[in-house]
Design a protein around this motif. Structure first.
Motif, PDB file in Angstrom:
ATOM      1  N   SER A 195       0.837  -1.197   0.000  1.00 28.13           N
ATOM      2  CA  SER A 195       0.000   0.000   0.000  1.00 28.13           C
ATOM      3  C   SER A 195       0.870   1.245   0.000  1.00 28.13           C
ATOM      4  CB  SER A 195      -0.915   0.017   1.236  1.00 28.13           C
ATOM      5  OG  SER A 195      -1.776  -1.088   1.238  1.00 28.13           O
ATOM      6  N   LEU A 196       0.543   2.192  -0.866  1.00 30.07           N
ATOM      7  CA  LEU A 196       1.293   3.432  -0.959  1.00 30.07           C
ATOM      8  C   LEU A 196       0.503   4.586  -0.358  1.00 30.07           C
ATOM      9  CD1 LEU A 196       2.755   3.270  -4.593  1.00 30.07           C
ATOM     10  CD2 LEU A 196       3.785   2.461  -2.466  1.00 30.07           C
ATOM     11  N   ALA A 197       1.216   5.532   0.233  1.00 33.52           N
ATOM     12  CA  ALA A 197       0.610   6.763   0.726  1.00 33.52           C
ATOM     13  C   ALA A 197       0.405   7.722  -0.441  1.00 33.52           C
ATOM     14  CB  ALA A 197       1.501   7.389   1.797  1.00 33.52           C
ATOM     15  N   THR A 198      -0.281   8.825  -0.178  1.00 36.09           N
ATOM     16  CA  THR A 198      -0.586   9.777  -1.255  1.00 36.09           C
ATOM     17  C   THR A 198       0.676  10.400  -1.859  1.00 36.09           C
ATOM     18  OG1 THR A 198      -0.883  11.497   0.420  1.00 36.09           O
ATOM     19  CG2 THR A 198      -2.864  10.336  -0.345  1.00 36.09           C
ATOM     20  N   ASP A 199       1.780  10.453  -1.080  1.00 33.63           N
ATOM     21  CA  ASP A 199       3.024  11.027  -1.604  1.00 33.63           C
ATOM     22  C   ASP A 199       3.901   9.997  -2.317  1.00 33.63           C
ATOM     23  OD1 ASP A 199       3.946   9.513   0.501  1.00 33.63           O
ATOM     24  OD2 ASP A 199       5.121  11.119   1.428  1.00 33.63           O
ATOM     25  N   GLY A 200       3.412   8.768  -2.454  1.00 33.71           N
ATOM     26  CA  GLY A 200       4.154   7.727  -3.150  1.00 33.71           C
ATOM     27  C   GLY A 200       5.060   6.896  -2.276  1.00 33.71           C
ATOM     28  N   SER A 201       5.142   7.217  -0.994  1.00 36.49           N
ATOM     29  CA  SER A 201       5.930   6.403  -0.069  1.00 36.49           C
ATOM     30  C   SER A 201       5.137   5.160   0.314  1.00 36.49           C
ATOM     31  CB  SER A 201       6.301   7.204   1.174  1.00 36.49           C
ATOM     32  OG  SER A 201       5.139   7.583   1.886  1.00 36.49           O
ATOM     33  N   ILE A 202       5.823   4.186   0.915  1.00 34.83           N
ATOM     34  CA  ILE A 202       5.140   2.961   1.331  1.00 34.83           C
ATOM     35  C   ILE A 202       4.408   3.209   2.643  1.00 34.83           C
ATOM     36  CG2 ILE A 202       5.468   0.571   2.084  1.00 34.83           C
ATOM     37  CD1 ILE A 202       7.776   0.360   0.153  1.00 34.83           C
ATOM     38  N   ALA A 203       3.131   2.822   2.671  1.00 35.22           N
ATOM     39  CA  ALA A 203       2.309   2.981   3.876  1.00 35.22           C
ATOM     40  C   ALA A 203       2.210   1.690   4.662  1.00 35.22           C
ATOM     41  CB  ALA A 203       0.913   3.474   3.497  1.00 35.22           C
ATOM     42  N   ALA A 204       2.165   0.540   3.953  1.00 38.84           N
ATOM     43  CA  ALA A 204       1.997  -0.737   4.652  1.00 38.84           C
ATOM     44  C   ALA A 204       2.284  -1.886   3.705  1.00 38.84           C
ATOM     45  CB  ALA A 204       0.582  -0.862   5.214  1.00 38.84           C
ATOM     46  N   ILE A 205       2.546  -3.054   4.297  1.00 41.32           N
ATOM     47  CA  ILE A 205       2.738  -4.304   3.571  1.00 41.32           C
ATOM     48  C   ILE A 205       1.604  -5.239   3.972  1.00 41.32           C
ATOM     49  CG2 ILE A 205       4.264  -6.260   3.129  1.00 41.32           C
ATOM     50  CD1 ILE A 205       5.446  -3.613   2.214  1.00 41.32           C
ATOM     51  N   TRP A 333      17.386   3.936  -3.459  1.00 41.56           N
ATOM     52  CA  TRP A 333      16.633   4.441  -2.301  1.00 41.56           C
ATOM     53  C   TRP A 333      15.611   5.427  -2.843  1.00 41.56           C
ATOM     54  CZ3 TRP A 333      19.249   5.392   3.010  1.00 41.56           C
ATOM     55  CH2 TRP A 333      18.366   5.985   3.910  1.00 41.56           C
ATOM     56  N   HIS A 334      14.335   5.211  -2.514  1.00 38.63           N
ATOM     57  CA  HIS A 334      13.273   6.110  -2.953  1.00 38.63           C
ATOM     58  C   HIS A 334      12.316   6.337  -1.792  1.00 38.63           C
ATOM     59  CE1 HIS A 334      10.585   8.239  -5.593  1.00 38.63           C
ATOM     60  NE2 HIS A 334       9.619   7.348  -5.458  1.00 38.63           N
ATOM     61  N   LYS A 335      12.235   7.589  -1.361  1.00 36.55           N
ATOM     62  CA  LYS A 335      11.364   7.983  -0.247  1.00 36.55           C
ATOM     63  C   LYS A 335      11.692   7.169   1.012  1.00 36.55           C
ATOM     64  CE  LYS A 335       7.765   9.912  -3.196  1.00 36.55           C
ATOM     65  NZ  LYS A 335       8.015  11.309  -2.794  1.00 36.55           N
ATOM     66  N   ASN A 336      10.812   6.298   1.455  1.00 35.51           N
ATOM     67  CA  ASN A 336      11.064   5.546   2.692  1.00 35.51           C
ATOM     68  C   ASN A 336      11.374   4.075   2.424  1.00 35.51           C
ATOM     69  OD1 ASN A 336       8.484   4.818   1.900  1.00 35.51           O
ATOM     70  ND2 ASN A 336       7.681   4.706   3.995  1.00 35.51           N
ATOM     71  N   CYS A 337      12.023   3.805   1.288  1.00 31.38           N
ATOM     72  CA  CYS A 337      12.358   2.424   0.926  1.00 31.38           C
ATOM     73  C   CYS A 337      13.713   2.374   0.247  1.00 31.38           C
ATOM     74  CB  CYS A 337      11.282   1.855  -0.012  1.00 31.38           C
ATOM     75  SG  CYS A 337      11.614   0.178  -0.606  1.00 31.38           S
ATOM     76  N   VAL A 338      14.520   1.375   0.605  1.00 28.99           N
ATOM     77  CA  VAL A 338      15.793   1.140  -0.059  1.00 28.99           C
ATOM     78  C   VAL A 338      15.855  -0.324  -0.481  1.00 28.99           C
ATOM     79  CG1 VAL A 338      17.066   0.574   2.068  1.00 28.99           C
ATOM     80  CG2 VAL A 338      18.305   1.450   0.085  1.00 28.99           C
ATOM     81  N   ALA A 339      16.406  -0.576  -1.659  1.00 30.67           N
ATOM     82  CA  ALA A 339      16.564  -1.949  -2.143  1.00 30.67           C
ATOM     83  C   ALA A 339      18.004  -2.390  -1.921  1.00 30.67           C
ATOM     84  CB  ALA A 339      16.226  -2.036  -3.628  1.00 30.67           C
ATOM     85  N   ILE A 340      18.174  -3.616  -1.419  1.00 33.20           N
ATOM     86  CA  ILE A 340      19.497  -4.193  -1.177  1.00 33.20           C
ATOM     87  C   ILE A 340      19.507  -5.621  -1.716  1.00 33.20           C
ATOM     88  CG2 ILE A 340      21.127  -4.948   0.610  1.00 33.20           C
ATOM     89  CD1 ILE A 340      20.289  -2.583   2.291  1.00 33.20           C
ATOM     90  N   GLY A 341      20.584  -5.986  -2.389  1.00 33.46           N
ATOM     91  CA  GLY A 341      20.680  -7.320  -2.982  1.00 33.46           C
ATOM     92  C   GLY A 341      20.149  -7.326  -4.399  1.00 33.46           C
ATOM     93  N   LEU A 342      19.586  -8.441  -4.820  1.00 33.91           N
ATOM     94  CA  LEU A 342      19.126  -8.602  -6.197  1.00 33.91           C
ATOM     95  C   LEU A 342      18.026  -7.614  -6.562  1.00 33.91           C
ATOM     96  CD1 LEU A 342      18.974 -12.506  -6.482  1.00 33.91           C
ATOM     97  CD2 LEU A 342      20.824 -10.980  -7.199  1.00 33.91           C
TER      98      LEU A 342
END
Length: 515
Positions: A195-205, A333-342
């Motif tokens: 789920s994304l927030a209105t600003d495009g950040s992640i709100a929930a899984i 890294w985008h907003k409140n999420c960063v990808a690590i690994g594959l």
């Protein structure tokens, strides 16, 4: 809301990337204590660990020590062995020796005193390969000897070293340690939605077994699927398939014929018509795989090539094919999420860079994750700038091996075509034709491959270098002293260091010295 503190991190996905990141964060943020940042990891019970890369860099020793994992426990749990570099077989011009080494130890740090110009002038002896002139480690590795003794302390060696390991068992070790010692909370569930927030950040899984999970910050360790950063947040993927042509791997796990079979002290990388084969020795088996381009060999032909390399022992063994998505995300890294690994990036495992870059990303995240949400954009910019540089430099270094090869098969001709070589690599190769590799060529603090790594590959591959002004190098006596020291040390260590198997048996029985 943006002035709120970051009090929780949710890592989505396990494996080496997920559990190493979670453990690092928990150790740094004291997640087992009151008032600390809470670290939680969600891992699917239905997705197995890929485990393509089973080699590390020497940095792993400091990482394990920081996390509080004993070296003997790590070695036992992961069927791990000592790695002293990579042996490249049949990559070079036909008139050169059949193999060369990219090692972890040199007698002199080339940024302080560069032996290469003196080696080029024959000061070490006309027939001595570069690696043998500047390091004892190649001979030690060829003899199957360990880089340390049982009397050395844990994580300390006579020679610099890394590890070969079972990636699945390593993830399990990290998983247990992170939960039991570092306070990481574990959720076994599949992700159904993000789920994304209105600003495009992640709100929930949203999960199937644990409902909806929320955190202040999220780490995407979902592999090639990149469920958070790629799919949900729409961050694009930059393919480098037009630079690195390999796109598949076929792998086979080969049991040792006997419990006391010798174990390779280096990763073996053997060139083939359409790629190369890795051969990694663990205590219980070899991990062997063919990295290839499907444009130049069929999948069936690639598997048969791998089976021929292994020999009759491969007849009864199953093979697994892996498709490789080679490239990196437009942002890590985008907003409140960063990808690590594959989920962030992947390049072929030629120089075992995958686990190292996971370590580097986890370290930077732990150091740079801000206390307040309002400071996330600054941390995002620093992280993205740093890792774009690291991945592009990693691609350059891997491409270097292909650019210098003299093999004549169509794959190799295509792989070294000038138009497929990054301009940044072309520029330094042109410069190095007439002047030595310099520390000033590696001025960035986050260079993934140091000056000496380039020298091992350049001179091992027979790079043609004609120094424009050889008279500049007037410390021949000092260079001769170093070259002589290497030869003396090589003879000495042959007598002193145990075989890999011998040392591992003693470690299992006694552990390392606590003093």
């Amino acid at each position: 809301m943006q002035t709120e503190a970051i009090r929780s991190v949710l890592v989505v996905g396990g494996g080496t990337a997920g559990w190493l990141t979670a453990a690092n964060l928990a150790q740094s943020f004291h997640s087992a204590g009151q008032g600390a940042i809470r670290v939680t990891l969600i891992e699917s019970p239905d997705i197995p660990t890929i485990g393509v890369g089973e080699g590390t860099w020497p940095t792993m020793r400091a990482t394990l020590q920081k996390l509080g994992i004993k070296e003997e426990d790590f070695l036992r749990s992961c069927n791990a062995t000592f790695k002293q570099g990579t042996k490249f077989v049949n990559w070079q011009h036909s008139e050169l020796p059949a193999s060369y080494h990219h090692l972890f130890t040199s007698v002199s740090d080339p940024t302080q005193f560069n032996l290469a110009p003196y080696w080029l002038q024959g000061s070490a002896g006309d027939a001595i390969p570069y690696a043998s002139a500047v390091s004892a480690q190649g001979v030690i590795a060829e003899l199957g000897l360990a880089p340390k003794k049982i009397t050395n302390k844990a994580y300390e060696g006579v020679l610099n070293y890394a590890y070969h390991l079972d990636a699945g068992k390593f993830a399990e070790l990290l998983k247990n340690h992170a939960q039991q010692k570092l306070g990481v909370q574990f959720i076994s569930a599949n992700v159904l939605d993000v789920s994304l927030a209105t600003d495009g950040s992640i709100a929930a899984i949203v999960t199937d077994r644990a409902g909806t999970q929320q955190a202040d910050f999220y780490v995407d360790c979902t592999g090639f699927q990149s469920v958070l950063l790629g799919k949900a947040m729409g961050v694009g993927f930059c393919s480098v398939a037009d630079t690195l042509l390999t796109d598949h791997a076929v792998t086979i796990q080969v049991p040792h014929p006997a419990p006391d079979s010798p174990v390779n002290a280096c990763t073996h990388s053997t060139a083939q018509a359409a790629g190369w084969i890795w051969d990694i020795g663990l205590t219980n088996r070899r991990g062997v795989g063919y990295v290839y381009s499907s444009d130049y060999v069929s999948h069936d032909e690639a598997e048969q090539c791998l089976r021929r390399y292994i020999g009759p022992a491969a007849d009864a063994l199953a093979a697994r094919k892996l498709a490789m998505q080679v490239g990196y995300r437009e942002k890590f890294w985008h907003k409140n999420c960063v990808a690590i690994g594959l989920s962030a990036a992947f390049v072929e495992p030629l120089e075992a860079s995958a686990i190292f870059l996971i370590e580097a990303a986890a370290n930077m995240l732990a150091d740079q994750l801000p206390a307040l949400k309002q400071n996330l954009p600054l941390a995002e910019h620093k992280f993205n700038t740093s890792f774009l540089f690291r991945w592009q430099k990693t691609i350059d270094f891997i491409k270097l091996h292909y650019a210098l090869s003299g093999r004549t098969e169509p794959f190799w001709q295509a792989a070294r075509a000038k138009q497929l070589i990054p301009q940044s690599l072309q520029d330094v190769l042109q410069s190095w034709q007439t002047q030595p590799v310099s520390a000033y060529d590696f001025a960035h603090v986050y260079e993934p491959f140091p000056m000496e790594s380039y020298q091992y590959v350049l001179y091992g591959m027979g790079f043609k270098q004609q120094l424009a002004d050889p008279q500049r190098y007037r410390q021949g006596d000092k260079a001769a002293m170093y070259f002589q020291r290497v030869q003396q040390l090589t003879k000495q260590l042959q007598q002193e260091l145990p075989a890999q198997r011998e040392l591992l048996a003693k470690i299992y029985q006694y552990g390392f010295s606590a003093l």
